[in-house]
Design a protein around this motif. Structure first.
Motif, PDB file in Angstrom:
ATOM      1  N   LEU A  24     -10.515   6.691   4.788  1.00 52.53           N
ATOM      2  CA  LEU A  24     -10.101   5.879   3.643  1.00 52.53           C
ATOM      3  C   LEU A  24      -9.130   6.621   2.733  1.00 52.53           C
ATOM      4  O   LEU A  24      -8.215   6.031   2.174  1.00 52.53           O
ATOM      5  CB  LEU A  24     -11.315   5.435   2.827  1.00 52.53           C
ATOM      6  N   LEU A  51     -13.988   0.698   7.768  1.00 50.36           N
ATOM      7  CA  LEU A  51     -13.669  -0.711   7.486  1.00 50.36           C
ATOM      8  C   LEU A  51     -14.772  -1.375   6.659  1.00 50.36           C
ATOM      9  O   LEU A  51     -14.482  -2.167   5.760  1.00 50.36           O
ATOM     10  CB  LEU A  51     -13.448  -1.477   8.791  1.00 50.36           C
ATOM     11  N   GLN A  54     -14.345  -0.113   3.223  1.00 52.06           N
ATOM     12  CA  GLN A  54     -13.144  -0.731   2.670  1.00 52.06           C
ATOM     13  C   GLN A  54     -13.449  -2.137   2.160  1.00 52.06           C
ATOM     14  O   GLN A  54     -12.948  -2.542   1.115  1.00 52.06           O
ATOM     15  CB  GLN A  54     -12.063  -0.776   3.751  1.00 52.06           C
ATOM     16  N   ASN A  55     -14.282  -2.869   2.879  1.00 55.53           N
ATOM     17  CA  ASN A  55     -14.644  -4.220   2.449  1.00 55.53           C
ATOM     18  C   ASN A  55     -15.485  -4.209   1.179  1.00 55.53           C
ATOM     19  O   ASN A  55     -15.466  -5.167   0.418  1.00 55.53           O
ATOM     20  CB  ASN A  55     -15.391  -4.953   3.560  1.00 55.53           C
ATOM     21  N   SER A  58     -12.565  -2.459  -2.529  1.00 57.83           N
ATOM     22  CA  SER A  58     -11.209  -2.915  -2.204  1.00 57.83           C
ATOM     23  C   SER A  58     -10.102  -2.026  -2.773  1.00 57.83           C
ATOM     24  O   SER A  58      -8.967  -2.110  -2.331  1.00 57.83           O
ATOM     25  CB  SER A  58     -11.012  -4.350  -2.686  1.00 57.83           C
ATOM     26  N   THR A  60      -9.771   1.103  -2.349  1.00 57.97           N
ATOM     27  CA  THR A  60      -9.441   2.103  -1.345  1.00 57.97           C
ATOM     28  C   THR A  60      -9.274   1.394  -0.010  1.00 57.97           C
ATOM     29  O   THR A  60     -10.222   0.855   0.526  1.00 57.97           O
ATOM     30  CB  THR A  60     -10.565   3.161  -1.233  1.00 57.97           C
ATOM     31  N   GLN A  61      -8.053   1.388   0.513  1.00 51.88           N
ATOM     32  CA  GLN A  61      -7.781   0.676   1.745  1.00 51.88           C
ATOM     33  C   GLN A  61      -6.903   1.523   2.646  1.00 51.88           C
ATOM     34  O   GLN A  61      -5.842   1.977   2.232  1.00 51.88           O
ATOM     35  CB  GLN A  61      -7.093  -0.652   1.421  1.00 51.88           C
ATOM     36  N   ASP A  64      -4.703  -2.799   6.497  1.00 49.58           N
ATOM     37  CA  ASP A  64      -5.032  -4.218   6.417  1.00 49.58           C
ATOM     38  C   ASP A  64      -5.162  -4.705   7.849  1.00 49.58           C
ATOM     39  O   ASP A  64      -4.166  -4.838   8.558  1.00 49.58           O
ATOM     40  CB  ASP A  64      -3.930  -4.974   5.676  1.00 49.58           C
TER      41      ASP A  64
END
Length: 95
Positions: A24, A51, A54-55, A58, A60-61, A64
């Protein structure tokens, strides 16, 4: 949503959590440096955990997963760090 095992890893701040956080934060080199005798590769489990995190957070992404260019950018940047099957895991939504 985090699984029970992932939530436990977050609470304990254990190695699976640290590996996901490194993805991340785009700091995989930190994980690789912790074991100078063997190169560390991003596994499918590491990517799934990242992932899931990440969900939940938001801000820290790392990529996509709905945008091909974003995924390919990540794959190209980390192609030497990806374990076998990890690239296909990330690109599964575009086949």
């Amino acid at each position: 949503m985090l699984t029970a095992q992932q939530l436990r890893a977050v609470i304990q701040q254990n190695m699976p959590f640290k590996r996901a956080q490194s993805i991340l934060q785009n700091d995989w080199q930190n994980i690789d440096d912790q074991n100078p005798l063997a190169r560390q590769l991003m596994t499918i489990e590491d990517l799934q955990f990242a992932l899931a995190l990440q969900n939940c957070q938001s801000e820290t992404q790392f990529t996509d997963t709905r945008d091909y260019a974003s995924v390919m950018s990540f794959v190209n940047q980390h192609q030497d760090d990806l374990a076998p099957g990890s690239r296909d895991f990330l690109l599964r939504g575009f086949k």
